[in-house]
Each structure stands twice: as structure tokens, then as C-alpha cells.
Scaffold this motif. Sequence first.
Motif, PDB file in Angstrom:
ATOM      1  N   SER A 137       0.798  -1.224   0.000  1.00 35.17           N
ATOM      2  CA  SER A 137       0.000   0.000   0.000  1.00 35.17           C
ATOM      3  C   SER A 137       0.833   1.278   0.000  1.00 35.17           C
ATOM      4  O   SER A 137       0.393   2.299  -0.510  1.00 35.17           O
ATOM      5  CB  SER A 137      -0.950   0.026   1.204  1.00 35.17           C
ATOM      6  OG  SER A 137      -0.223   0.084   2.411  1.00 35.17           O
ATOM      7  N   THR A 151       4.812  -0.593   3.251  1.00 35.90           N
ATOM      8  CA  THR A 151       3.711  -1.029   4.105  1.00 35.90           C
ATOM      9  C   THR A 151       2.847  -1.999   3.313  1.00 35.90           C
ATOM     10  O   THR A 151       2.617  -1.796   2.114  1.00 35.90           O
ATOM     11  CB  THR A 151       2.850   0.153   4.564  1.00 35.90           C
ATOM     12  OG1 THR A 151       3.664   1.110   5.229  1.00 35.90           O
ATOM     13  CG2 THR A 151       1.752  -0.301   5.502  1.00 35.90           C
ATOM     14  N   PHE A 153      -0.854  -4.589   3.677  1.00 38.44           N
ATOM     15  CA  PHE A 153      -1.989  -5.094   4.433  1.00 38.44           C
ATOM     16  C   PHE A 153      -1.777  -6.589   4.681  1.00 38.44           C
ATOM     17  O   PHE A 153      -1.616  -7.360   3.729  1.00 38.44           O
ATOM     18  CB  PHE A 153      -3.293  -4.908   3.660  1.00 38.44           C
ATOM     19  CG  PHE A 153      -3.760  -3.489   3.581  1.00 38.44           C
ATOM     20  CD1 PHE A 153      -4.271  -2.846   4.695  1.00 38.44           C
ATOM     21  CD2 PHE A 153      -3.712  -2.800   2.385  1.00 38.44           C
ATOM     22  CE1 PHE A 153      -4.720  -1.534   4.622  1.00 38.44           C
ATOM     23  CE2 PHE A 153      -4.156  -1.492   2.300  1.00 38.44           C
ATOM     24  CZ  PHE A 153      -4.658  -0.862   3.417  1.00 38.44           C
ATOM     25  N   ASP A 157      -8.051  -4.998   3.564  1.00 31.55           N
ATOM     26  CA  ASP A 157      -7.438  -4.404   2.377  1.00 31.55           C
ATOM     27  C   ASP A 157      -7.789  -2.939   2.192  1.00 31.55           C
ATOM     28  O   ASP A 157      -7.722  -2.402   1.099  1.00 31.55           O
ATOM     29  CB  ASP A 157      -7.845  -5.177   1.123  1.00 31.55           C
ATOM     30  CG  ASP A 157      -9.357  -5.199   0.899  1.00 31.55           C
ATOM     31  OD1 ASP A 157     -10.080  -4.592   1.710  1.00 31.55           O
ATOM     32  OD2 ASP A 157      -9.798  -5.809  -0.079  1.00 31.55           O
ATOM     33  N   TYR A 159      -7.811   1.094   4.443  1.00 34.05           N
ATOM     34  CA  TYR A 159      -7.657   1.887   5.660  1.00 34.05           C
ATOM     35  C   TYR A 159      -8.994   2.451   6.153  1.00 34.05           C
ATOM     36  O   TYR A 159      -9.086   2.932   7.280  1.00 34.05           O
ATOM     37  CB  TYR A 159      -6.706   3.063   5.405  1.00 34.05           C
ATOM     38  CG  TYR A 159      -5.288   2.652   5.136  1.00 34.05           C
ATOM     39  CD1 TYR A 159      -4.460   2.221   6.160  1.00 34.05           C
ATOM     40  CD2 TYR A 159      -4.755   2.708   3.862  1.00 34.05           C
ATOM     41  CE1 TYR A 159      -3.148   1.855   5.931  1.00 34.05           C
ATOM     42  CE2 TYR A 159      -3.445   2.346   3.609  1.00 34.05           C
ATOM     43  CZ  TYR A 159      -2.640   1.927   4.640  1.00 34.05           C
ATOM     44  OH  TYR A 159      -1.339   1.556   4.398  1.00 34.05           O
ATOM     45  N   SER A 165      -5.085  -4.950   9.408  1.00 34.69           N
ATOM     46  CA  SER A 165      -3.791  -4.857  10.074  1.00 34.69           C
ATOM     47  C   SER A 165      -2.714  -4.670   9.019  1.00 34.69           C
ATOM     48  O   SER A 165      -2.874  -5.099   7.870  1.00 34.69           O
ATOM     49  CB  SER A 165      -3.507  -6.104  10.922  1.00 34.69           C
ATOM     50  OG  SER A 165      -3.497  -7.259  10.119  1.00 34.69           O
ATOM     51  N   THR A 166      -1.639  -4.004   9.407  1.00 37.79           N
ATOM     52  CA  THR A 166      -0.585  -3.661   8.464  1.00 37.79           C
ATOM     53  C   THR A 166       0.772  -4.100   8.998  1.00 37.79           C
ATOM     54  O   THR A 166       0.944  -4.336  10.190  1.00 37.79           O
ATOM     55  CB  THR A 166      -0.552  -2.146   8.202  1.00 37.79           C
ATOM     56  OG1 THR A 166      -0.375  -1.471   9.458  1.00 37.79           O
ATOM     57  CG2 THR A 166      -1.818  -1.669   7.534  1.00 37.79           C
ATOM     58  N   ARG A 167       1.729  -4.164   8.102  1.00 37.39           N
ATOM     59  CA  ARG A 167       3.107  -4.458   8.466  1.00 37.39           C
ATOM     60  C   ARG A 167       3.990  -3.455   7.748  1.00 37.39           C
ATOM     61  O   ARG A 167       3.966  -3.366   6.516  1.00 37.39           O
ATOM     62  CB  ARG A 167       3.456  -5.879   8.043  1.00 37.39           C
ATOM     63  CG  ARG A 167       4.769  -6.428   8.575  1.00 37.39           C
ATOM     64  CD  ARG A 167       4.695  -6.903  10.000  1.00 37.39           C
ATOM     65  NE  ARG A 167       3.530  -7.713  10.310  1.00 37.39           N
ATOM     66  CZ  ARG A 167       3.427  -9.022  10.018  1.00 37.39           C
ATOM     67  NH1 ARG A 167       4.388  -9.648   9.387  1.00 37.39           N
ATOM     68  NH2 ARG A 167       2.343  -9.674  10.377  1.00 37.39           N
ATOM     69  N   THR A 181       9.347  -5.503  10.685  1.00 37.07           N
ATOM     70  CA  THR A 181       8.164  -4.833  11.225  1.00 37.07           C
ATOM     71  C   THR A 181       8.576  -3.811  12.274  1.00 37.07           C
ATOM     72  O   THR A 181       9.443  -4.083  13.119  1.00 37.07           O
ATOM     73  CB  THR A 181       7.178  -5.840  11.844  1.00 37.07           C
ATOM     74  OG1 THR A 181       6.123  -5.116  12.500  1.00 37.07           O
ATOM     75  CG2 THR A 181       7.853  -6.759  12.843  1.00 37.07           C
ATOM     76  N   ASN A 200      -0.468  -1.089  15.175  1.00 44.53           N
ATOM     77  CA  ASN A 200      -0.194  -1.149  13.740  1.00 44.53           C
ATOM     78  C   ASN A 200       0.620   0.070  13.335  1.00 44.53           C
ATOM     79  O   ASN A 200       0.429   1.177  13.872  1.00 44.53           O
ATOM     80  CB  ASN A 200      -1.493  -1.138  12.926  1.00 44.53           C
ATOM     81  CG  ASN A 200      -2.106  -2.513  12.785  1.00 44.53           C
ATOM     82  OD1 ASN A 200      -1.456  -3.445  12.327  1.00 44.53           O
ATOM     83  ND2 ASN A 200      -3.357  -2.643  13.198  1.00 44.53           N
ATOM     84  N   TRP A 202       2.061   2.219   9.691  1.00 46.45           N
ATOM     85  CA  TRP A 202       2.079   2.334   8.232  1.00 46.45           C
ATOM     86  C   TRP A 202       2.546   3.733   7.832  1.00 46.45           C
ATOM     87  O   TRP A 202       2.653   4.644   8.638  1.00 46.45           O
ATOM     88  CB  TRP A 202       0.708   2.016   7.631  1.00 46.45           C
ATOM     89  CG  TRP A 202      -0.425   2.949   7.934  1.00 46.45           C
ATOM     90  CD1 TRP A 202      -0.741   4.118   7.282  1.00 46.45           C
ATOM     91  CD2 TRP A 202      -1.446   2.776   8.939  1.00 46.45           C
ATOM     92  NE1 TRP A 202      -1.877   4.677   7.811  1.00 46.45           N
ATOM     93  CE2 TRP A 202      -2.335   3.876   8.822  1.00 46.45           C
ATOM     94  CE3 TRP A 202      -1.693   1.803   9.908  1.00 46.45           C
ATOM     95  CZ2 TRP A 202      -3.439   4.026   9.652  1.00 46.45           C
ATOM     96  CZ3 TRP A 202      -2.797   1.951  10.731  1.00 46.45           C
ATOM     97  CH2 TRP A 202      -3.661   3.044  10.599  1.00 46.45           C
TER      98      TRP A 202
END
Length: 339
Positions: A137, A151, A153, A157, A159, A165-167, A181, A200, A202
Motif C-alpha cells: 500500500s 507497508t 496489508f 485491504d 484503511y 492490520s498492516t506491516r 516490522t 499497527n 504504516w
Amino acid sequence: MTLRNRLLVLLAAVAALAVVATASVLHASARAERRNEARPGGPRVTAGRVTLTAPGTMVFRNMAWGPHRDELTTVPAAAPAGPRTASGLKCLRFYAAAGTGVCLQAVHGTVTDTYRALILDARLKETARYDVPGIPSRARVSPTGRFAAWTAFVGGDSYAGTNFSTRAAIVDTRTGKLIPTLESFRIVKDGHVYHAADVNFWGVTFAADDRTFYATLATKGSTYLVRGDLRTRTVSTLHANVECPSLSPDGTRVAYKKRVKGLPKDAPWHLYVLDLRTMRETPLAESRSVDDQAVWRDDRTIVYALPGDYGADLYTVPANGTGRARLLSAAAVSPAYIR
């Protein structure tokens, strides 16, 4: 029903399924062919040489239908609506600085897609590759080219909702050392060490010192702008209700999207700029909801994507809250300005 009749029914069903499968394949093939056909009225795109060291150019993902859709393309920054030169390299998200690029790609499989991050040199040659754990993303490169971030998802999918959740990962492009992370960093919230299972991160953006970065931290239903330190592996909260920050070239302000009450849940964001010295917010002259990590064209101008006929178009607006939003380049997303 006799055995013979059962066999005839079974054969008829198999034949019908074969017809449906064939029709689906032909339909998908026809869609792919249409996707590769240039549309009348779209931008002119031709294959050529694209580099990340040509000053005064803008490199971005081309969204125009045709054989070069999704490829990194370039135009003179002074003529963003002009003819485009396509590189042949396809990316979902992209960014570049100081001759280093990061390209987030999808790898299409027979059952499911996987994703990866490519680190690129100035000629768009791959120098390193990393697995990405979900749908890409956001992407950024530090002003020196030393660090790249992305970043993805890993749950959900979008925001816009709450069930995602994101990494966020950062890599040293010189050594190849990956921080998979930011959740491994020490969090200082409101002056106190903070722990929570729902954290989380991002939207990383870098300062020029190869140490400081900014990002979004989300926890307990709220978002915060955090300042990060790559040496101490610490992040500290600075300001609430900040998403997808983008640091200005002079390092004094952050452009970001902010949730505004009363707007639809699927389109809740307006663009703001935060002065890091005074913590004063300035709303920008864009009335539409913007779900993007904005880019600074220079210290006075913000560039961002909005949905368009081809998927996305780029718009620009003054960073001081004056003026009005205007179309910069149709069928384009993920721009990087080569300075």
C-alpha cells in the motif's frame, strides 16, 4: 432413472461445465487483450529508457490502458501531461530518491498472488529482493537513498474500515539488513513506554539524516504521528489523528490525511499539513477525500492521487492552504520527483 440415462446426464453436465470453463478463459483472454489496447484520448506512452538520476523528471506508475499499463514511466516534471516514456518494469507502488528506487510488485500464481519488494539502482536494475507479507500500500526511500520502506496489508485491504492490520518494514539498501516490522520498536506514547497487542504501523517517511523517520501508529481506535529513531529503535508519539505522513523536503512540515467527522466511513479523509515546530495544522484546499500518502513536489506543493477513469489520477494543491486543487496528470499514481 436407468444407468444409461444417469450416464447421459453426467456427460451432459461435464460438457456444460467444459463450455463454461472455455467461455471463462476466452472472456479473460479478451479482457486481457482489451487491457493492452490503448484507448482514444489517453496519454501517449512509448517504450524507452527510464533512469532515476535525470533531474527535473517525474517517475510514476502509468495507469493508462495499453501495453505499458502498470509500468514505471517518466515525464518532464514541468510537462506532467506530456508524452510518457515507459520502462517495461511493472510496479503496484513505487518511490525513488538519490538514484535508489523501491518497486512493490505482485507475483501472480495459479491459486493466489504473492508480493515482493525490489530495490532498484539508478537504471532500474534489481539489486535486492524481499518478500512482502500482504497487499502493498505504501513505499518510500530516504532522501539519501540509504533506506527504503514499505507497508502491506496483512489483514483486510482498506484503511477506511477498522478490521485491518498492516506491516511496515524498513531495509538498509547498503547492507541489506531488514527490519521486517516496526512493531519490534520500543513505543513511547505521551511520554511513557507503551505496550498493546493491537499496534499497527504504516506510511513511513524519512528525514535526511539517515536516522529519523515518521510514520502512523494506530492503537485502540486512534492514530498518531510518531517520530522514529533507527539507532535506538524507538518511536514516540507527536500528534493525534495523523495517517500516511509525508515529510517536506526542508524537513519542517508533514503532509498527511486526517479523519474528519461527519464524512462517509469509506471516504473520511482530508489533507492537512502539520508544522513540526509549532504543531499547528493547516487544512489544504482539497475538498475530496484523499486515501494516499502525498508527495511533496517541492517545499510549496503537494501531489496526491484520487480515483479516476483509468484507476487513478494525480492532483496538486498548495501546501499552505491557499489556492485550489487541480489535475496534474491523468492515469498516474505513485510519483517520485527526481531532483
